[in-house]
Design an enzyme around this catalytic site. Structure first.
Site, PDB file in Angstrom:
ATOM      1  N   THR A  83       0.919  -0.911  -0.042  1.00 50.16           N
ATOM      2  CA  THR A  83      -0.164   0.267   0.105  1.00 50.16           C
ATOM      3  C   THR A  83       1.275   1.327  -0.159  1.00 50.16           C
ATOM      4  OG1 THR A  83       0.003  -0.117   2.484  1.00 50.16           O
ATOM      5  CG2 THR A  83      -2.223  -0.994   1.331  1.00 50.16           C
ATOM      6  N   ASP A 132      -4.136  -3.566  13.474  1.00 46.04           N
ATOM      7  CA  ASP A 132      -5.845  -3.787  13.233  1.00 46.04           C
ATOM      8  C   ASP A 132      -6.105  -3.111  12.176  1.00 46.04           C
ATOM      9  OD1 ASP A 132      -5.354  -6.520  15.508  1.00 46.04           O
ATOM     10  OD2 ASP A 132      -5.568  -4.895  16.837  1.00 46.04           O
TER      11      ASP A 132
HETATM   12  C1  LIG Z   1      -0.721  -1.095  33.702  1.00 46.59           C
HETATM   13  C2  LIG Z   1      -0.537  -1.827  33.118  1.00 46.59           C
HETATM   14  C3  LIG Z   1      -1.558  -1.379  32.176  1.00 46.59           C
HETATM   15  C4  LIG Z   1      -1.991  -2.713  30.666  1.00 46.59           C
HETATM   16  C5  LIG Z   1      -3.283  -2.578  30.538  1.00 46.59           C
HETATM   17  C6  LIG Z   1      -3.533  -3.441  29.071  1.00 46.59           C
HETATM   18  C7  LIG Z   1      -4.716  -2.884  28.636  1.00 46.59           C
HETATM   19  C8  LIG Z   1      -5.188  -3.331  27.047  1.00 46.59           C
HETATM   20  C9  LIG Z   1      -6.649  -3.688  26.449  1.00 46.59           C
HETATM   21  C10 LIG Z   1      -6.077  -3.934  25.104  1.00 46.59           C
HETATM   22  C11 LIG Z   1      -7.198  -4.100  24.496  1.00 46.59           C
HETATM   23  C12 LIG Z   1      -6.680  -3.781  22.843  1.00 46.59           C
HETATM   24  C13 LIG Z   1      -8.108  -3.898  21.926  1.00 46.59           C
HETATM   25  C14 LIG Z   1      -7.436  -3.382  20.430  1.00 46.59           C
HETATM   26  C15 LIG Z   1      -7.258  -2.431  19.931  1.00 46.59           C
HETATM   27  C16 LIG Z   1      -6.237  -2.128  18.940  1.00 46.59           C
HETATM   28  O1  LIG Z   1      -7.647  -2.459  17.865  1.00 46.59           O
HETATM   29  C17 LIG Z   1      -6.516  -0.829  18.716  1.00 46.59           C
HETATM   30  C18 LIG Z   1      -5.471  -0.661  17.040  1.00 46.59           C
HETATM   31  O2  LIG Z   1      -4.083  -1.435  17.264  1.00 46.59           O
HETATM   32  P1  LIG Z   1      -3.346  -1.198  15.462  1.00 46.59           P
HETATM   33  O3  LIG Z   1      -2.279  -0.357  16.026  1.00 46.59           O
HETATM   34  O4  LIG Z   1      -2.111  -2.293  15.874  1.00 46.59           O
HETATM   35  O5  LIG Z   1      -3.981  -0.881  14.810  1.00 46.59           O
HETATM   36  N1  LIG Z   1      -5.366  -0.879  19.285  1.00 46.59           N
HETATM   37  C19 LIG Z   1      -5.385  -0.031  19.958  1.00 46.59           C
HETATM   38  O6  LIG Z   1      -6.317   1.361  20.956  1.00 46.59           O
HETATM   39  C20 LIG Z   1      -4.343   0.250  21.479  1.00 46.59           C
HETATM   40  C21 LIG Z   1      -5.261   0.753  22.645  1.00 46.59           C
HETATM   41  C22 LIG Z   1      -3.856   0.144  23.935  1.00 46.59           C
HETATM   42  C23 LIG Z   1      -3.874   0.050  25.503  1.00 46.59           C
HETATM   43  C24 LIG Z   1      -2.943   0.518  26.219  1.00 46.59           C
HETATM   44  C25 LIG Z   1      -2.972   0.796  27.261  1.00 46.59           C
HETATM   45  C26 LIG Z   1      -1.954   1.332  27.800  1.00 46.59           C
HETATM   46  C27 LIG Z   1      -1.584   1.055  29.343  1.00 46.59           C
HETATM   47  C28 LIG Z   1      -1.083   1.936  30.142  1.00 46.59           C
HETATM   48  C29 LIG Z   1      -1.406   2.848  31.370  1.00 46.59           C
HETATM   49  C30 LIG Z   1      -0.218   2.045  32.574  1.00 46.59           C
HETATM   50  C31 LIG Z   1      -0.170   2.401  33.323  1.00 46.59           C
HETATM   51  C32 LIG Z   1       1.284   3.241  34.429  1.00 46.59           C
HETATM   52  C33 LIG Z   1       0.686   3.767  35.669  1.00 46.59           C
HETATM   53  C34 LIG Z   1       2.039   3.923  36.278  1.00 46.59           C
HETATM   54  N1  LIG Z   2       0.876   2.630   2.261  1.00 53.14           N
HETATM   55  C1  LIG Z   2       0.218   2.978   4.144  1.00 53.14           C
HETATM   56  N2  LIG Z   2       0.832   4.784   4.176  1.00 53.14           N
HETATM   57  C2  LIG Z   2      -0.198   4.949   5.474  1.00 53.14           C
HETATM   58  N3  LIG Z   2      -0.535   4.720   6.129  1.00 53.14           N
HETATM   59  C3  LIG Z   2      -1.184   3.180   5.655  1.00 53.14           C
HETATM   60  C4  LIG Z   2      -0.746   2.737   4.438  1.00 53.14           C
HETATM   61  N4  LIG Z   2      -0.970   1.450   4.502  1.00 53.14           N
HETATM   62  C5  LIG Z   2      -2.272   1.514   5.470  1.00 53.14           C
HETATM   63  N5  LIG Z   2      -1.893   2.416   6.140  1.00 53.14           N
HETATM   64  C6  LIG Z   2      -2.434   2.675   7.766  1.00 53.14           C
HETATM   65  O1  LIG Z   2      -2.277   2.757   8.639  1.00 53.14           O
HETATM   66  C7  LIG Z   2      -2.509   2.593   9.290  1.00 53.14           C
HETATM   67  C8  LIG Z   2      -1.648   1.423  10.653  1.00 53.14           C
HETATM   68  O2  LIG Z   2      -1.715   0.377  10.099  1.00 53.14           O
HETATM   69  P1  LIG Z   2      -1.643  -1.263  10.515  1.00 53.14           P
HETATM   70  O3  LIG Z   2      -1.002  -1.739   9.119  1.00 53.14           O
HETATM   71  O4  LIG Z   2      -2.956  -0.980  11.299  1.00 53.14           O
HETATM   72  O5  LIG Z   2      -0.134  -0.771  11.536  1.00 53.14           O
HETATM   73  P2  LIG Z   2      -0.552  -0.084  13.145  1.00 53.14           P
HETATM   74  O6  LIG Z   2      -0.342  -1.311  14.502  1.00 53.14           O
HETATM   75  O7  LIG Z   2       1.122  -0.105  13.791  1.00 53.14           O
HETATM   76  O8  LIG Z   2      -1.266   0.795  13.710  1.00 53.14           O
HETATM   77  C9  LIG Z   2      -4.267   1.775   9.390  1.00 53.14           C
HETATM   78  O9  LIG Z   2      -4.903   2.611   9.956  1.00 53.14           O
HETATM   79  C10 LIG Z   2      -3.834   1.886   7.676  1.00 53.14           C
HETATM   80  O10 LIG Z   2      -5.587   2.228   6.683  1.00 53.14           O
END
Ligand SMILES: CCCCCCCCCCCCC/C=C/[C@@H](O)[C@H](COP(=O)(O)O)NC(=O)CCCCCCCCCCCCCCC
Ligand SMILES: Nc1ncnc2c1ncn2[C@@H]1O[C@H](COP(=O)(O)OP(=O)(O)O)[C@@H](O)[C@H]1O
Ligand SMILES: [Ca+2]
Length: 573
Positions: A161, A188
């Site tokens: 992409t 994701d």
């Molecule tokens: C103190 C340790 C706390 C750990 C808490 C962990 C909670 C994790 C929940 C994970 C839910 C995941 C749901 C998935 C979301 C994803 O779709 C989505 C996109 O992913 P991509 O970037 O690969 O495209 N990811 C997210 O939205 C990331 C959410 C992550 C939340 C992580 C939060 C970390 C918290 C650290 C708190 C630290 C507090 C420390 C205080 C001394």
């Molecule tokens: N070539 C590209 N340039 C910029 N953004 C992109 C490209 N290809 C995909 N994306 C976007 O990047 C975002 C993050 O991608 P992802 O593969 O989920 O990585 P991460 O887990 O690090 O967030 C997605 O929302 C996707 O739509």
């Protein structure tokens, strides 16, 4: 060699040991025969887990014949490592008594493969996000995935992409004839692009309106495969139990199929997005908004932003309404786990598709059927929340191996609604920390969890008006110029990150100038831990920020299918 309709058997040699090789029913096995003709250890491989059969002695890495004898054949198959969730490529070289026997074996094994694995893909469309996670997507595909596809005789068309939403648009618009599945190499966010493409295309072809929140969406035939190369990789982890590109590739090759619930998020009568993992308001929304400014940190941006947002210690007023699921079937606190072959999920199929015609694989898109899924008494809860999250599946990921809701099911047509009320920082830290251990994060007095079919979120009436006034003023005063700039091109503001936006939806942004200004102030222009109290957060929908606060969500049971089989209990080979 003995061949009858159900069994093929002969002597073979592996190294200098003699074996009895047997192909019977669904299994190919080889048993060591000692010098006194006694049977020893047997290794058995289900035909459905055979990756390929090659003449000669073939190496795994190069796939080149190291020795081309007429007597040998090499079998490649799925091999389970450790606790069984991690798969690698197993290889055994067999030497036959004659060339005739060798040819019989290769023919018989290939025929068995065709018969016992009819759902294997032959041609795949692969999208690589070169910037996802640690930016290793291309390398992961070319070094680990492509050689296995080649070995298995799968051809692929690869698109690297160049912009966000390219993969989604490709699936929506291009001719996909001949493809048996679409694969993403990324995180994701990348999965979400494929999800929107596949669901959107299927509805277009079936003539179903995605915007109508009451309609029964047409389940999608095109399977989605996920090669983890992102930051959270929650979809992969929650459906495989591990984030490993080779394991994912092998599940794709053998044509595993795992249905998945999808949540549609609507604003009024417009579809905003689909979600499979988390729709979260409050803490998770703030973490995402903050993390977008630190993308350069890679996957660590979530930890850094999580820490900063935690220090802000915010809570938000909200009115949550939900439609409970049948509590006799399962509950988010029943301490069970959704595993491969899950009974709750397979029994849900009849409830979700009562008019499914298995002979023609046709689903009836009967509106009354869908309305019955939306029947029941809505429950209303008002309060101040640290976070409100909805998850269709456990949402386990390396950061939280048990997930947001450890007992949630992948394909039961329900989602779990988790509400964390305002509490002191230590209480919230306890809640967060329990995500990283086996302790029950719901066993806290300020946490509620419900298994639901639909959810609505709104701001309490007084709050909504007050907020609106405040935003109008702020928008006029502080960020008028930037608001004007963003209105010219709202997609640019989010770095093209609002995947899944329809033109209609983007027009909605333009109408709601004050809302975009507010979002910018909150999510992007705001310094973390700023002194001003903010009483409206943003929604995090599978890693994308939603442009609306008052949303409604509905679960569509088993709407898409992944090349996966759910999490297997320990089965050592
Ligand atoms: C103190 C340790 C706390 C750990 C808490 C962990 C909670 C994790 C929940 C994970 C839910 C995941 C749901 C998935 C979301 C994803 O779709 C989505 C996109 O992913 P991509 O970037 O690969 O495209 N990811 C997210 O939205 C990331 C959410 C992550 C939340 C992580 C939060 C970390 C918290 C650290 C708190 C630290 C507090 C420390 C205080 C001394
Ligand atoms: N070539 C590209 N340039 C910029 N953004 C992109 C490209 N290809 C995909 N994306 C976007 O990047 C975002 C993050 O991608 P992802 O593969 O989920 O990585 P991460 O887990 O690090 O967030 C997605 O929302 C996707 O739509
Ligand atoms: Ca579910």
């Amino acid at each position: 060699m003995e061949i009858d309709s159900v069994r093929v058997e002969s002597s073979v040699w592996i190294g200098n040991k003699r074996y009895k090789a047997l192909l019977s029913g669904w299994y190919f096995s080889w048993t060591e025969i000692d010098k006194r003709n006694r049977e020893r250890k047997t290794i058995s491989v289900p035909v459905s887990e055979v990756i390929g059969v090659k003449e000669g002695r073939v190496e795994i890495q190069t796939q080149k014949k190291v020795e081309d004898t007429d007597l040998d054949f090499t079998l490649f198959y799925v091999k389970r490592n450790g606790h069984g969730l991690s798969w690698s490529l197993g290889r055994t070289q067999f030497c036959c008594p004659s060339r005739g026997v060798r040819d019989q074996w290769t023919t018989q094994l290939r025929t068995a493969l065709k018969t016992h694995s009819p759902s294997r893909p032959h041609r795949l469309l692969v999208f690589i996000n070169p910037f996802g996670g640690k930016k290793r997507g291309k390398q992961i595909f070319h070094s680990l995935v492509a050689p296995l596809f080649e070995l298995a005789g799968i051809s692929s068309h690869v698109v690297v992409t160049e912009r966000a939403n390219q993969a989604r648009d490709y699936i929506l618009k291009k001719d996909l004839t001949g493809f048996n599945g679409v694969i993403c190499v990324g995180g994701d966010g990348m999965f979400s692009e494929l999800l929107h493409g596949v669901i959107g295309r299927t509805q277009q072809e079936a003539g179903v309106s995605e915007h109508d929140p009451t309609v029964m969406l047409q389940p999608c035939d095109l399977h989605i495969g996920v090669i983890p190369a992102g930051s959270t990789d929650c979809v992969c982890f929650a459906t495989m139990g591990i984030n490993d590109p080779v394991t994912s590739t092998l599940h794709i090759i053998i044509g595993d199929s795992q249905p998945l619930d999808v949540c549609s998020v609507h604003y009024q009568n417009t579809l905003v997005r689909y979600s499979v993992s988390m729709v979260g308001y409050g803490f998770y929304g703030d973490v995402l908004a903050e993390s977008e400014r630190h993308r350069w940190m890679g996957p660590l941006r979530y930890d850094y932003s999580g820490f900063m947002v935690y220090l802000c210690n915010r809570s938000y007023p909200g009115l949550v309404q939900y439609l409970p699921a049948d509590s006799h079937i399962s509950s988010p606190r029943d301490k069970t786990r959704c595993l491969s072959g899950c009974r709750v999920c397979s029994e849900s199929k009849e409830r979700l598709f009562p008019h499914f015609d298995s002979s023609s694989s046709l689903y009836s898109t009967n509106v009354s059927q869908c309305n019955s899924e939306l029947e029941g008494e809505w429950v209303t809860i008002e309060g101040r929340f640290k976070c409100v999250s909805l998850t269709c599946m456990s949402s386990s990921c390396p950061r939280s191996p048990e997930g947001l809701s450890p007992s949630a099911h992948l394909a039961d047509g329900t989602a779990d609604l988790i509400m964390v009320r305002e509490t002191n920082p230590l209480g919230f830290l306890t809640f967060l920390h329990r995500h990283t251990t086996k302790q029950d994060q719901f066993d806290l007095p300020f946490v509620e969890v419900h298994r639901v079919k639909a959810v609505r979120f709104s701001l309490p009436p007084g709050e909504a008006e007050e907020e609106e006034e405040e935003y109008e003023k702020q928008a006029d005063r502080e960020i008028q110029t930037s608001a004007e700039r963003e209105l010219e091109d709202p997609e640019k503001l989010f770095c093209g990150n609002i995947a899944g936006q329809s033109q209609q939806h983007l027009a909605g942004w333009k109408e709601r100038g004050s809302e975009t200004s507010r979002l910018k102030r909150q999510g992007f222009a705001c310094v973390p831990c700023c002194t001003k109290p903010r009483s409206v957060s943003v929604w995090n929908c599978d890693g994308e920020i939603l442009p609306h606060t008052e949303i409604s969500c509905r679960v569509h049971g088993q709407l898409v299918r992944l090349f996966a089989r759910g999490i297997e209990t320990s089965t050592m080979q």
